[in-house]
Design an enzyme around this catalytic site. Structure first.
Site, PDB file in Angstrom:
ATOM      1  N   CYS A  53      -0.810   3.860  -6.292  1.00  0.00           N
ATOM      2  CA  CYS A  53      -1.735   3.250  -5.334  1.00  0.00           C
ATOM      3  C   CYS A  53      -1.912   1.837  -5.838  1.00  0.00           C
ATOM      4  O   CYS A  53      -2.120   1.631  -7.048  1.00  0.00           O
ATOM      5  CB  CYS A  53      -3.077   3.981  -5.335  1.00  0.00           C
ATOM      6  N   CYS A  56       0.867  -1.176   0.000  1.00  0.00           N
ATOM      7  CA  CYS A  56       0.000   0.000   0.000  1.00  0.00           C
ATOM      8  C   CYS A  56       0.903   1.225   0.000  1.00  0.00           C
ATOM      9  O   CYS A  56       1.733   1.390   0.905  1.00  0.00           O
ATOM     10  CB  CYS A  56      -0.863  -0.024   1.262  1.00  0.00           C
TER      11      CYS A  56
END
Ligand code: DGL
Length: 274
Positions: A191, A77
Site C-alpha cells: 500500500c 495506489c
C-alpha cells in the site's frame, strides 16, 4: 506522439500514499511537471468493494485526463491498480503505469523464505496478488495482512497529528502470530501509504526485517516510457512567481491545509479542490 513539454505526469492515489511514489519519480525525473491527485473524498479505498473502486477510479481518471491532458498516468495506489488497472487501460488513451505489490523482488530478497505482506483489506484478497504469488513466490511462504489503521496513521503523520505506536506493534504482531510468522525477514509494503511509515514499522518488527515496495520500479518505468520527451516543469523565468506543481483533492477537507509543508517538500506548491 510528441508530448507538450508542460504536460504533466498525473499521479493518482486515494490520499497521501502516492507521495511515496512521487518521491522516487522526483529523484529520477526532477524536471517533470507532476499533477498529484488525492481522491480524499473516496478515502479509504481499502474498505470499498471492487465494483465501487473500479467505477470511481475509471470515472475520475477519465474526467481528469480529459481536463488536464497528462502525458502519462501513474496509479500510485495498490488497491486501485490491483482492481482497476486493466479496465482503466481499456478506456484511456494515455500510457498508464500501475502499482504492483513487490512480491517478485521480495522473493529474491528473503533468506528464510517467509515474506510478510501488508496491504489494504481490498488488496490482499485480489486474484492479482494470488497470481503474483503463484508466479514469483510459489516456493515461499507469503503471509498477508490487511491493515487499514496504517492508512489512517500515514494520513495523520503527514498532517503532523500524533499517531498511537500501538498500530505499528499490532500490525507486526498480527503477521508474527501467523504460522511461520516468526521467520519473516522481508515485508512487502503493498500500500503506497506504508513506505511513509517505514521507520515506525521497522521499529515495530525489530532488527532483521527488510521492507520492499514497488516505487523504485515505477519510477524506472515512467522514466523509460517518457525517455526523450521534453519537460518544462517551471516554465516561468522566476521560480518564486511560478505557480508550481499542483495537488488536486476531490473534497475540501480543512485538515488538508496541514499537509501544505509536506506537499511543498514534494514540489507541490498549490492545492486545489477538483
Ligand atoms: N494508498 C492506497 C494503496 O496503495 C490505499 C489506501 C486506501 O485508500 O485504503 O493501496
Amino acid at each position: 506522439m510528441t508530448a507538450d513539454p508542460a504536460a504533466p505526469i498525473l499521479m493518482f492515489d486515494s490520499g497521501v500514499g502516492g507521495l511515496s511514489v512521487l518521491g522516487k519519480v522526483r529523484a529520477v525525473l526532477p524536471q517533470a511537471p507532476v499533477m498529484y491527485v488525492s481522491d480524499n473524498a473516496g478515502l479509504p479505498y481499502g474498505s470499498k468493494t471492487e465494483a465501487q473502486i473500479a467505477a470511481r477510479v475509471s470515472g475520475l481518471l477519465g474526467r481528469m485526463t480529459e481536463r488536464y491532458r497528462p502525458r502519462l498516468v501513474c496509479i500510485a495506489c495498490n488497491t486501485a491498480s490491483t482492481i482497476a488497472l486493466a479496465s482503466v487501460r481499456e478506456v484511456l488513451e494515455v500510457p498508464i503505469v500501475g502499482t504492483v505489490p513487490a512480491i517478485k523482488p521480495a522473493a529474491a530478497m528473503t533468506r528464510t523464505g517467509v515474506i510478510g505482506l501488508l496491504g489494504t483489506a481490498a488488496t490482499i484478497r485480489q486474484g492479482y496478488v494470488d497470481r503474483l504469488e503463484a508466479e514469483f513466490a510459489a516456493d515461499k511462504h507469503l503471509l498477508r495482512h490487511g491493515a487499514p489503521e496504517l492508512v489512517a496513521a500515514a494520513e495523520a503523520k503527514l498532517r503532523g497529528q500524533p499517531v498511537d505506536p500501538a498500530v505499528f506493534a499490532q500490525a507486526a504482531a498480527t503477521l508474527r502470530a501467523m504460522p511461520g510468522g516468526q521467520r519473516i525477514d522481508t515485508v512487502v509494503l503493498a500500500c503506497t501509504h506504508f513506505p511513509l511509515l517505514e521507520e515506525e514499522l521497522a521499529a515495530a518488527f525489530g532488527p532483521g526485517v527488510r521492507f520492499i515496495d514497488g516505487s523504485d520500479g515505477i519510477a524506472r518505468r515512467i522514466a523509460f516510457l517518457t525517455e526523450g520527451q521534453e519537460w518544462a516543469r517551471h516554465a516561468g523565468p522566476d521560480r518564486e512567481a511560478d505557480a508550481g506543481d499542483l495537488a488536486l483533492f476531490t473534497k475540501n477537507d480543512p485538515t488538508d491545509e496541514a499537509l501544505m509543508p509536506v506537499l511543498k517538500r514534494y514540489g507541490l506548491l498549490r492545492r486545489l479542490v477538483f
